[in-house]
Design a protein around this motif. Structure first.
Motif, PDB file in Angstrom:
ATOM      1  N   SER A  81       0.842  -1.197   0.000  1.00 28.70           N
ATOM      2  CA  SER A  81       0.000   0.000   0.000  1.00 28.70           C
ATOM      3  C   SER A  81       0.877   1.247   0.000  1.00 28.70           C
ATOM      4  N   ALA A  82       0.272   2.350  -0.361  1.00 28.21           N
ATOM      5  CA  ALA A  82       1.000   3.620  -0.372  1.00 28.21           C
ATOM      6  C   ALA A  82       1.320   4.048   1.060  1.00 28.21           C
ATOM      7  N   LEU A  83       2.385   4.798   1.204  1.00 29.12           N
ATOM      8  CA  LEU A  83       2.802   5.282   2.521  1.00 29.12           C
ATOM      9  C   LEU A  83       2.665   6.800   2.545  1.00 29.12           C
ATOM     10  N   PRO A  84       1.716   7.346   3.293  1.00 27.74           N
ATOM     11  CA  PRO A  84       1.533   8.801   3.303  1.00 27.74           C
ATOM     12  C   PRO A  84       2.710   9.518   3.964  1.00 27.74           C
ATOM     13  N   MET A  85       3.116  10.610   3.365  1.00 23.73           N
ATOM     14  CA  MET A  85       4.188  11.437   3.924  1.00 23.73           C
ATOM     15  C   MET A  85       3.616  12.622   4.702  1.00 23.73           C
ATOM     16  N   VAL A  86       2.313  12.862   4.494  1.00 22.64           N
ATOM     17  CA  VAL A  86       1.680  14.060   5.061  1.00 22.64           C
ATOM     18  C   VAL A  86       0.464  13.686   5.896  1.00 22.64           C
ATOM     19  N   ASP A  87       0.379  14.280   7.076  1.00 19.34           N
ATOM     20  CA  ASP A  87      -0.840  14.241   7.881  1.00 19.34           C
ATOM     21  C   ASP A  87      -1.721  15.351   7.309  1.00 19.34           C
ATOM     22  N   VAL A  88      -2.580  14.964   6.365  1.00 22.69           N
ATOM     23  CA  VAL A  88      -3.354  15.947   5.601  1.00 22.69           C
ATOM     24  C   VAL A  88      -4.255  16.776   6.507  1.00 22.69           C
ATOM     25  N   LYS A  89      -4.916  16.127   7.463  1.00 30.95           N
ATOM     26  CA  LYS A  89      -5.851  16.824   8.346  1.00 30.95           C
ATOM     27  C   LYS A  89      -5.149  17.923   9.149  1.00 30.95           C
ATOM     28  N   ASN A  90      -3.954  17.619   9.643  1.00 28.38           N
ATOM     29  CA  ASN A  90      -3.220  18.586  10.475  1.00 28.38           C
ATOM     30  C   ASN A  90      -2.173  19.375   9.691  1.00 28.38           C
ATOM     31  N   TYR A  91      -2.120  19.139   8.395  1.00 30.24           N
ATOM     32  CA  TYR A  91      -1.242  19.887   7.484  1.00 30.24           C
ATOM     33  C   TYR A  91       0.216  19.900   7.981  1.00 30.24           C
ATOM     34  N   LYS A  92       0.752  18.691   8.193  1.00 23.89           N
ATOM     35  CA  LYS A  92       2.149  18.596   8.629  1.00 23.89           C
ATOM     36  C   LYS A  92       2.761  17.288   8.131  1.00 23.89           C
ATOM     37  N   ILE A  93       4.076  17.263   8.068  1.00 24.21           N
ATOM     38  CA  ILE A  93       4.798  16.091   7.586  1.00 24.21           C
ATOM     39  C   ILE A  93       4.714  14.980   8.635  1.00 24.21           C
ATOM     40  N   ILE A  94       4.710  13.741   8.187  1.00 19.14           N
ATOM     41  CA  ILE A  94       4.768  12.598   9.097  1.00 19.14           C
ATOM     42  C   ILE A  94       6.241  12.223   9.238  1.00 19.14           C
ATOM     43  N   ASP A  95       6.843  12.634  10.322  1.00 21.95           N
ATOM     44  CA  ASP A  95       8.294  12.507  10.493  1.00 21.95           C
ATOM     45  C   ASP A  95       8.792  11.073  10.384  1.00 21.95           C
ATOM     46  N   LYS A  96       8.015  10.112  10.873  1.00 19.20           N
ATOM     47  CA  LYS A  96       8.477   8.719  10.857  1.00 19.20           C
ATOM     48  C   LYS A  96       8.509   8.137   9.440  1.00 19.20           C
ATOM     49  N   ASN A  97       7.790   8.756   8.525  1.00 19.18           N
ATOM     50  CA  ASN A  97       7.747   8.258   7.141  1.00 19.18           C
ATOM     51  C   ASN A  97       8.681   9.021   6.210  1.00 19.18           C
ATOM     52  N   TRP A  98       8.881  10.285   6.489  1.00 19.85           N
ATOM     53  CA  TRP A  98       9.708  11.145   5.625  1.00 19.85           C
ATOM     54  C   TRP A  98      11.171  11.042   6.036  1.00 19.85           C
ATOM     55  N   SER A  99      12.058  10.983   5.043  1.00 24.51           N
ATOM     56  CA  SER A  99      13.488  10.953   5.342  1.00 24.51           C
ATOM     57  C   SER A  99      14.258  11.639   4.220  1.00 24.51           C
ATOM     58  N   SER A 100      15.566  11.678   4.379  1.00 27.19           N
ATOM     59  CA  SER A 100      16.413  12.336   3.383  1.00 27.19           C
ATOM     60  C   SER A 100      16.361  11.621   2.038  1.00 27.19           C
ATOM     61  N   LYS A 101      16.023  10.329   2.028  1.00 24.65           N
ATOM     62  CA  LYS A 101      16.029   9.619   0.740  1.00 24.65           C
ATOM     63  C   LYS A 101      14.864  10.068  -0.151  1.00 24.65           C
ATOM     64  N   GLN A 102      13.712  10.400   0.458  1.00 21.13           N
ATOM     65  CA  GLN A 102      12.615  10.947  -0.346  1.00 21.13           C
ATOM     66  C   GLN A 102      13.009  12.311  -0.931  1.00 21.13           C
ATOM     67  N   ALA A 103      13.615  13.146  -0.083  1.00 21.47           N
ATOM     68  CA  ALA A 103      14.055  14.470  -0.531  1.00 21.47           C
ATOM     69  C   ALA A 103      15.103  14.352  -1.631  1.00 21.47           C
ATOM     70  N   GLN A 104      16.032  13.431  -1.473  1.00 16.73           N
ATOM     71  CA  GLN A 104      17.102  13.257  -2.442  1.00 16.73           C
ATOM     72  C   GLN A 104      16.575  12.768  -3.780  1.00 16.73           C
ATOM     73  N   LEU A 105      15.587  11.880  -3.754  1.00 16.50           N
ATOM     74  CA  LEU A 105      15.026  11.370  -5.005  1.00 16.50           C
ATOM     75  C   LEU A 105      14.300  12.474  -5.767  1.00 16.50           C
ATOM     76  N   ILE A 106      13.542  13.299  -5.064  1.00 23.26           N
ATOM     77  CA  ILE A 106      12.856  14.418  -5.722  1.00 23.26           C
ATOM     78  C   ILE A 106      13.872  15.407  -6.276  1.00 23.26           C
ATOM     79  N   GLN A 107      14.892  15.704  -5.501  1.00 19.96           N
ATOM     80  CA  GLN A 107      15.942  16.629  -5.945  1.00 19.96           C
ATOM     81  C   GLN A 107      16.658  16.097  -7.186  1.00 19.96           C
ATOM     82  N   LEU A 108      16.914  14.796  -7.201  1.00 20.49           N
ATOM     83  CA  LEU A 108      17.596  14.160  -8.334  1.00 20.49           C
ATOM     84  C   LEU A 108      16.759  14.296  -9.597  1.00 20.49           C
ATOM     85  N   ALA A 109      15.456  14.070  -9.474  1.00 15.18           N
ATOM     86  CA  ALA A 109      14.560  14.169 -10.630  1.00 15.18           C
ATOM     87  C   ALA A 109      14.424  15.608 -11.096  1.00 15.18           C
ATOM     88  N   ALA A 110      14.215  16.528 -10.163  1.00 14.25           N
ATOM     89  CA  ALA A 110      13.980  17.931 -10.526  1.00 14.25           C
ATOM     90  C   ALA A 110      15.210  18.594 -11.135  1.00 14.25           C
TER      91      ALA A 110
END
Length: 260
Positions: free
Chosen positions: A121-150
């Motif tokens: 299943s998909a893994l949410p990175m955002v607590d949509v209701k509270n409009y904040k990042i889910i720290d336990k799911n987000w890490s530098s590897k997600q940021a690095q992959l987006i940066q690499l693509a962009a």
């Protein structure tokens, strides 16, 4: 009800050609992304949405190879386009020309087994209701992959949830130019959406205006917050009559692609 494009199971013959705009077009000569490759796997392959312009297929394979070399993990590729592109009955407004692709932000360390691919299943990175990042799911590897693509010149835009853009803006990057391509858009809280520029020399593909100048980390990003209050100006208090949405007419060449 399925659209005619959803009923077609094979691409048309010939070289890849993206026709029309990202949200009103089709794909001639679509190429298939192998379901597993160097650093990636295709998920939900039963939907048959792993076709794209040859430029997209090459881009994805190169991005995933780089990701593996940087030890980011095994990347999961979602929808690209149907065999001949075109309109979906639901789920996507764009992804019609083979130049859009969804990449999940759940990044396993190792390739998944066939059974795990079917049930993951998909893994949410955002607590949509509270409009904040889910720290336990987000890490530098997600940021690095987006940066690499962009950072790739072939990329026109990357869509992420505003909170993910906010998270990227907070990080200290040596080069921040790529951040201008990362555009906030609701719904993209468990994946990011890559959009490529029209391939060089393409005469049938409608390009999109470039993103605004700057990194997009200021007022524009803040305006997406549910707590944002726009400044009151003389223009903002004027009643604005909504313009009717124009009826989209597919490029004539798409009828040929569909029937060929």
């Amino acid at each position: 009800m399925a659209t005619p494009w959803e009923k077609v199971k094979n691409p048309s013959q010939g070289d890849s050609s993206s026709i029309g705009s990202y949200a009103n077009g089709c794909l001639a000569g679509g190429e298939r992304l192998p379901l597993q490759g160097d650093g990636y796997q295709v998920i939900r392959s039963e939907r048959g949405r792993y076709y794209g312009n040859s430029e997209m297929i090459v881009f994805l394979q190169q991005l995933m190879k780089q990701s593996r070399q940087l030890k980011i993990g095994n990347v999961l590729v979602g929808d690209i386009a149907m065999p001949r592109g075109g309109r979906f009955s639901s789920g996507h407004a764009s992804h019609q020309t083979g130049l859009d692709a969804d990449i999940w932000l759940r990044i396993p360390e190792q390739p998944l087994s066939p059974q795990a691919l079917k049930t993951i299943s998909a893994l949410p990175m955002v607590d949509v209701k509270n409009y904040k990042i889910i720290d336990k799911n987000w890490s530098s590897k997600q940021a690095q992959l987006i940066q690499l693509a962009a950072s790739d010149d072939r990329v026109a835009r990357i869509f992420v949830h505003p909170v993910i853009k906010q998270q990227l803006c907070k990080a200290k990057w040596k080069d921040r130019n790529w951040l201008s391509k990362v555009r906030p858009w609701f719904g993209h809280y468990y994946h990011f959406h890559v959009r490529l520029n029209c391939p060089a020399g393409s005469t049938t593909c409608e390009t999109q205006a470039p993103p605004p100048a700057g990194d997009g980390c200021g007022t524009e990003l803040a305006s997406w917050s549910p707590n944002y209050k726009a400044p009151v100006t003389s223009e903002s208090v004027k009643a604005v009559k909504p313009k009717p949405k124009p009826v989209k007419v597919l490029p004539p060449m798409c009828a040929i692609v569909l029937k060929s």
